[in-house]
Scaffold this motif. Structure first.
Motif, PDB file in Angstrom:
ATOM      1  N   ILE A   1       0.798  -1.090   0.187  1.00 45.84           N
ATOM      2  CA  ILE A   1       0.088   0.015  -0.088  1.00 45.84           C
ATOM      3  C   ILE A   1       0.873   1.094  -0.028  1.00 45.84           C
ATOM      4  N   GLY A   2       0.832   1.782  -1.068  1.00 41.52           N
ATOM      5  CA  GLY A   2       1.430   3.421  -1.035  1.00 41.52           C
ATOM      6  C   GLY A   2       0.234   4.289  -0.916  1.00 41.52           C
ATOM      7  N   TYR A   3       0.510   5.541  -0.260  1.00 43.73           N
ATOM      8  CA  TYR A   3      -0.543   6.367  -0.099  1.00 43.73           C
ATOM      9  C   TYR A   3       0.138   7.798   0.102  1.00 43.73           C
ATOM     10  N   ARG A   4      -0.670   8.728  -0.132  1.00 38.76           N
ATOM     11  CA  ARG A   4      -0.644  10.308  -0.042  1.00 38.76           C
ATOM     12  C   ARG A   4      -1.017  10.754   1.400  1.00 38.76           C
ATOM     13  N   PRO A   5      -0.262  10.877   2.435  1.00 39.72           N
ATOM     14  CA  PRO A   5      -0.717  11.248   3.920  1.00 39.72           C
ATOM     15  C   PRO A   5      -1.506  12.809   3.972  1.00 39.72           C
ATOM     16  N   ASP A   6      -1.215  13.279   2.671  1.00 44.29           N
ATOM     17  CA  ASP A   6      -1.645  14.701   2.812  1.00 44.29           C
ATOM     18  C   ASP A   6      -3.038  14.727   2.036  1.00 44.29           C
ATOM     19  N   MET A   7      -3.492  13.648   1.561  1.00 45.06           N
ATOM     20  CA  MET A   7      -4.839  13.459   0.530  1.00 45.06           C
ATOM     21  C   MET A   7      -5.682  12.456   1.461  1.00 45.06           C
ATOM     22  N   VAL A   8      -5.528  11.969   2.474  1.00 48.46           N
ATOM     23  CA  VAL A   8      -6.186  10.881   3.091  1.00 48.46           C
ATOM     24  C   VAL A   8      -6.544  11.671   4.503  1.00 48.46           C
ATOM     25  N   PRO A   9      -7.541  11.021   5.233  1.00 45.77           N
ATOM     26  CA  PRO A   9      -8.190  11.642   6.396  1.00 45.77           C
ATOM     27  C   PRO A   9      -6.839  11.568   7.189  1.00 45.77           C
ATOM     28  N   ALA A  10      -6.944  12.750   8.059  1.00 46.86           N
ATOM     29  CA  ALA A  10      -5.773  13.074   8.925  1.00 46.86           C
ATOM     30  C   ALA A  10      -5.508  12.053   9.769  1.00 46.86           C
ATOM     31  N   GLY A  11      -3.964  11.646  10.096  1.00 45.45           N
ATOM     32  CA  GLY A  11      -3.658  10.653  11.093  1.00 45.45           C
ATOM     33  C   GLY A  11      -3.731   9.059  10.637  1.00 45.45           C
TER      34      GLY A  11
ATOM     35  N   TYR B   1       9.058   4.735  -4.439  1.00 48.82           N
ATOM     36  CA  TYR B   1      10.152   5.572  -4.013  1.00 48.82           C
ATOM     37  C   TYR B   1      10.692   6.393  -5.106  1.00 48.82           C
ATOM     38  N   HIS B   2      10.466   5.795  -6.437  1.00 42.51           N
ATOM     39  CA  HIS B   2      10.733   6.835  -7.450  1.00 42.51           C
ATOM     40  C   HIS B   2      10.008   8.358  -7.537  1.00 42.51           C
ATOM     41  N   ILE B   3       8.728   7.936  -7.271  1.00 43.30           N
ATOM     42  CA  ILE B   3       7.935   9.437  -7.349  1.00 43.30           C
ATOM     43  C   ILE B   3       8.236  10.370  -5.919  1.00 43.30           C
ATOM     44  N   ALA B   4       8.605   9.629  -4.971  1.00 39.31           N
ATOM     45  CA  ALA B   4       9.117  10.132  -3.696  1.00 39.31           C
ATOM     46  C   ALA B   4      10.089  10.880  -4.010  1.00 39.31           C
ATOM     47  N   SER B   5      11.101  10.270  -4.621  1.00 41.41           N
ATOM     48  CA  SER B   5      12.460  10.941  -5.030  1.00 41.41           C
ATOM     49  C   SER B   5      12.410  12.465  -5.768  1.00 41.41           C
ATOM     50  N   GLN B   6      10.936  12.585  -6.283  1.00 43.41           N
ATOM     51  CA  GLN B   6      10.598  13.863  -7.115  1.00 43.41           C
ATOM     52  C   GLN B   6      10.038  14.694  -6.286  1.00 43.41           C
ATOM     53  N   GLY B   7       9.749  14.469  -4.867  1.00 36.32           N
ATOM     54  CA  GLY B   7       9.214  15.453  -4.163  1.00 36.32           C
ATOM     55  C   GLY B   7       7.739  15.153  -3.854  1.00 36.32           C
ATOM     56  N   VAL B   8       7.224  14.180  -4.493  1.00 31.16           N
ATOM     57  CA  VAL B   8       5.712  13.819  -3.920  1.00 31.16           C
ATOM     58  C   VAL B   8       5.591  12.910  -2.610  1.00 31.16           C
ATOM     59  N   PRO B   9       4.812  13.714  -1.615  1.00 34.67           N
ATOM     60  CA  PRO B   9       4.713  13.029  -0.388  1.00 34.67           C
ATOM     61  C   PRO B   9       4.103  11.833  -0.203  1.00 34.67           C
ATOM     62  N   VAL B  10       4.864  10.513  -0.476  1.00 30.61           N
ATOM     63  CA  VAL B  10       4.365   9.319  -0.685  1.00 30.61           C
ATOM     64  C   VAL B  10       4.811   8.549   0.741  1.00 30.61           C
ATOM     65  N   LYS B  11       4.258   7.678   1.219  1.00 28.61           N
ATOM     66  CA  LYS B  11       4.389   6.742   2.097  1.00 28.61           C
ATOM     67  C   LYS B  11       4.364   5.227   1.844  1.00 28.61           C
ATOM     68  N   VAL B  12       5.208   4.342   2.071  1.00 24.89           N
ATOM     69  CA  VAL B  12       4.923   3.046   1.831  1.00 24.89           C
ATOM     70  C   VAL B  12       4.753   2.298   3.003  1.00 24.89           C
ATOM     71  N   ALA B  13       3.622   1.473   3.172  1.00 24.45           N
ATOM     72  CA  ALA B  13       3.239   0.601   4.329  1.00 24.45           C
ATOM     73  C   ALA B  13       3.876  -0.691   4.130  1.00 24.45           C
TER      74      ALA B  13
ATOM     75  N   LEU C   1      -0.786   8.755  -8.299  1.00 27.97           N
ATOM     76  CA  LEU C   1      -0.591   9.150  -7.145  1.00 27.97           C
ATOM     77  C   LEU C   1       0.140  10.644  -7.243  1.00 27.97           C
ATOM     78  N   GLN C   2       0.789  10.930  -8.199  1.00 30.62           N
ATOM     79  CA  GLN C   2       1.121  12.184  -8.463  1.00 30.62           C
ATOM     80  C   GLN C   2       0.137  13.284  -8.436  1.00 30.62           C
ATOM     81  N   ASN C   3      -0.770  13.118  -9.419  1.00 32.71           N
ATOM     82  CA  ASN C   3      -1.689  14.057  -9.373  1.00 32.71           C
ATOM     83  C   ASN C   3      -2.839  13.990  -8.485  1.00 32.71           C
ATOM     84  N   GLY C   4      -2.786  13.011  -7.486  1.00 32.58           N
ATOM     85  CA  GLY C   4      -3.688  12.880  -6.524  1.00 32.58           C
ATOM     86  C   GLY C   4      -5.049  12.186  -6.923  1.00 32.58           C
ATOM     87  N   GLU C   5      -5.195  11.691  -8.224  1.00 32.89           N
ATOM     88  CA  GLU C   5      -6.614  11.493  -8.557  1.00 32.89           C
ATOM     89  C   GLU C   5      -7.020   9.948  -7.464  1.00 32.89           C
TER      90      GLU C   5
END
Length: 342
Positions: free
Chosen positions: A131-141, A228-240, A212-216
């Protein structure tokens, strides 16, 4: 003197007229884009340095290359093929691979057990689907400590997954319901229940990254290397890393039956397993080396889904039997398309 001169001149002309033999060449079938670039920078470069032989790449999709290999059976277009572990079994079952003589691959003595796929193909590098996800675009926490978290109603219309391989979610759903790959039907109702949470399905790495990059689709069942590739480009992605384990993926290497360059092919396979090459590949792609003597920098080794110890391989990798996966992939994809996508 003149006779000596003319004789020497004649010899020189004769030598000049002899055909010039091209350097030896090994043909490698692989995916295009960053995967071809990866091989060029690492194993192919070292292979050229050690043997003097050139490497030519034939690129294409996983199944497209398999179909081409079937048509060329007995007279293969390539000498070496990189493919996934389960599709490699399809090559083997169709008699397209040579049975490997492990005595010609001394570096294979350091293979992790999980990379010993069959007598015909072995691991070249590993990764996970998780599971990869955008912490800035899912419910807080919100975090993902279990695969069960994907079923959270708060994720309605937020998830994406591959449409070309349903095995990850099919087996995960079965495991959550007390089953496994062989009894995958135990998870079928649970997987159907995930349908409202899907936003999109992707067909390749580029589409996966874009979602993931565009948040769709800010939550994705995805290849860890892509995250990890898009995280290296500055996209805030976490890997669970779900407590049930992340689905292990191993890309493999095999030698084509009928190759006329068997000696070179074995040298290439051996160099692929060289610990320095394995370290370089894992560092560039943020994946797991498949030999025990590769040494990774701490910042790579600590990444979720990168395995460097037997404990990680044994406890954090959810392994789908590769041969069973080869047999079931088509059935699972058909079921997933009919019951979840449509």
């Amino acid at each position: 003197m003149k006779r000596i001169f003319f004789a020497s001149a004649a010899i020189a002309v004769a030598l000049w007229a002899l055909p010039v033999h091209a350097a030896e060449k090994l043909v490698v079938s692989t995916w295009g884009g960053s995967w071809k670039d990866l091989l060029e920078k690492t194993v192919a470069k070292k292979f050229k340095e050690q043997t003097g032989a050139d490497v030519e790449f034939i690129t294409g999709g996983t199944i497209d290359r398999l179909n081409k290999a079937k048509l060329a059976k007995g007279n293969p277009e390539s000498d070496i093929t990189f493919t996934t572990s389960h599709v490699g079994w399809l090559y083997a079952n169709d008699g397209l691979y040579e049975q490997l003589d492990m005595s010609k691959i001394p570096n294979a003595k350091s293979l992790v057990d999980q990379a010993k796929i069959s007598p015909y193909h072995i691991g070249s590098w590993a990764y996970v689907y998780t599971i990869g996800y955008r912490p800035d675009m899912v419910p807080a926490g919100m975090t993902f400590t279990s695969w069960n978290d994907l079923w959270n109603p708060a994720l309605k219309g937020k998830i994406s997954a591959p449409d070309f391989d349903a095995s990850h979610l099919v087996v995960v759903s079965a495991k959550l319901m007390g089953g496994d790959a062989a009894s995958w039907e135990k998870g079928s109702d649970k997987l159907k229940a995930l349908k409202p949470n899907f936003k999109a399905y992707y067909a390749n790495d580029a589409a996966s990254q874009q979602l993931l990059q565009n948040g769709e689709a800010p939550v994705q069942v995805m290849l860890s290397m892509n995250a990890y590739h898009i995280a290296s480009q500055g996209v805030p992605v976490k890997v669970a890393m779900p407590k049930e384990g992340a689905v292990l993926g191993i890309d493999t290497i095999g030698i084509m039956k009928g190759t006329k360059n068997a000696d070179l092919a074995y040298k290439f396979v051996n160099i692929m397993l060289d610990p320095a090459v394995q370290t370089e590949v894992a560092t560039l792609k943020k994946g797991s080396p498949v030999v025990t003597n590769a040494k990774l920098a701490d910042d790579v080794a600590k990444l979720p889904g990168v395995f460097t110890t037997p404990e990680q391989w044994n406890k954090e990798a959810l392994i789908i039997d590769h041969k069973l996966r080869a047999e079931k992939t088509g059935e699972w994809r058909k079921w997933f398309t009919e019951n979840v996508i449509n």
